[in-house]
Design a protein around this motif. Structure first.
Motif, mmCIF file in Angstrom:
data_model
loop_
_atom_site.group_PDB
_atom_site.id
_atom_site.type_symbol
_atom_site.label_atom_id
_atom_site.label_comp_id
_atom_site.label_asym_id
_atom_site.label_seq_id
_atom_site.Cartn_x
_atom_site.Cartn_y
_atom_site.Cartn_z
ATOM 1 N N MET A 189 0.844 -1.179 0.000
ATOM 2 C CA MET A 189 0.000 0.000 0.000
ATOM 3 C C MET A 189 0.889 1.241 0.000
ATOM 4 N N GLU A 190 0.570 2.198 -0.844
ATOM 5 C CA GLU A 190 1.327 3.438 -0.961
ATOM 6 C C GLU A 190 1.027 4.346 0.231
ATOM 7 N N GLU A 191 2.074 4.996 0.727
ATOM 8 C CA GLU A 191 1.913 5.912 1.843
ATOM 9 C C GLU A 191 1.132 7.150 1.403
ATOM 10 N N ALA A 192 0.207 7.592 2.244
ATOM 11 C CA ALA A 192 -0.605 8.763 1.934
ATOM 12 C C ALA A 192 0.256 10.020 1.886
ATOM 13 N N LYS A 193 -0.094 10.922 1.011
ATOM 14 C CA LYS A 193 0.594 12.209 0.889
ATOM 15 C C LYS A 193 -0.217 13.259 1.628
ATOM 16 N N GLY A 194 0.452 14.314 2.035
ATOM 17 C CA GLY A 194 -0.250 15.402 2.703
ATOM 18 C C GLY A 194 0.238 15.599 4.124
ATOM 19 N N PRO A 195 -0.429 16.455 4.866
ATOM 20 C CA PRO A 195 0.003 16.768 6.226
ATOM 21 C C PRO A 195 0.029 15.532 7.123
ATOM 22 N N VAL A 196 0.945 15.572 8.080
ATOM 23 C CA VAL A 196 1.082 14.508 9.070
ATOM 24 C C VAL A 196 0.752 15.115 10.430
ATOM 25 N N LYS A 197 -0.045 14.434 11.205
ATOM 26 C CA LYS A 197 -0.428 14.902 12.533
ATOM 27 C C LYS A 197 0.322 14.092 13.600
ATOM 28 N N HIS A 198 0.783 14.807 14.611
ATOM 29 C CA HIS A 198 1.400 14.187 15.782
ATOM 30 C C HIS A 198 0.471 14.525 16.950
ATOM 31 N N VAL A 199 -0.073 13.504 17.602
ATOM 32 C CA VAL A 199 -1.037 13.717 18.671
ATOM 33 C C VAL A 199 -0.445 13.241 19.992
ATOM 34 N N LEU A 200 -0.604 14.063 21.014
ATOM 35 C CA LEU A 200 -0.161 13.731 22.364
ATOM 36 C C LEU A 200 -1.354 13.860 23.293
ATOM 37 N N LEU A 201 -1.641 12.806 24.034
ATOM 38 C CA LEU A 201 -2.669 12.844 25.065
ATOM 39 C C LEU A 201 -1.959 12.998 26.401
ATOM 40 N N ALA A 202 -2.493 13.845 27.281
ATOM 41 C CA ALA A 202 -1.815 14.108 28.546
ATOM 42 C C ALA A 202 -2.793 14.110 29.706
ATOM 43 N N LYS A 203 -2.253 13.764 30.854
ATOM 44 C CA LYS A 203 -2.963 13.900 32.121
ATOM 45 C C LYS A 203 -1.973 14.534 33.078
ATOM 46 N N PHE A 204 -2.295 15.710 33.569
ATOM 47 C CA PHE A 204 -1.428 16.379 34.517
ATOM 48 C C PHE A 204 -1.670 15.804 35.917
ATOM 49 N N LYS A 205 -0.590 15.713 36.694
ATOM 50 C CA LYS A 205 -0.713 15.235 38.066
ATOM 51 C C LYS A 205 -1.628 16.170 38.846
ATOM 52 N N ASP A 206 -2.300 15.622 39.846
ATOM 53 C CA ASP A 206 -3.280 16.387 40.616
ATOM 54 C C ASP A 206 -2.693 17.619 41.288
#
Length: 92
Positions: free
Chosen positions: A1-18
């Motif tokens: 399968m060919e790799e998609a062209k266009g923007p790439v998103k980097h996602v970070l999910l976070a939970k801050f300590k209380d």
């Protein structure tokens, strides 16, 4: 399968300590957002709080999304000294 062209998103999910104050959270978010001005491969940055109505958030409270032109640009960002320095500040 060919790799998609266009923007790439980097996602970070976070939970801050209380014990992390809202002021510190705001400072860290502002610092993260400023990386787009300091690291050329980073084209855009967005963030928000997680309001998963499906209750799938698994305790994460914040979502951070960065946009890049390619996977190589993400790798350049990850290794960039400014990113490394910022990442070392975030232990919350």
């Amino acid at each position: 399968m060919e790799e998609a062209k266009g923007p790439v998103k980097h996602v970070l999910l976070a939970k801050f300590k209380d014990d992390v104050s809202p002021e510190k959270i705001k400072e860290l978010i502002n610092g993260y957002a400023n990386l787009v001005n300091l690291i050329e491969p980073m084209k855009a940055f967005h963030w928000g709080t997680d309001v998963s109505i499906e209750n799938l958030h698994k305790g994460f409270t914040h979502i951070f999304e960065s946009t890049f032109e390619s996977k190589e640009a993400v790798a350049e960002y990850i290794a960039h000294p400014v990113h490394v320095e910022f990442a070392n500040l975030v232990d919350v």
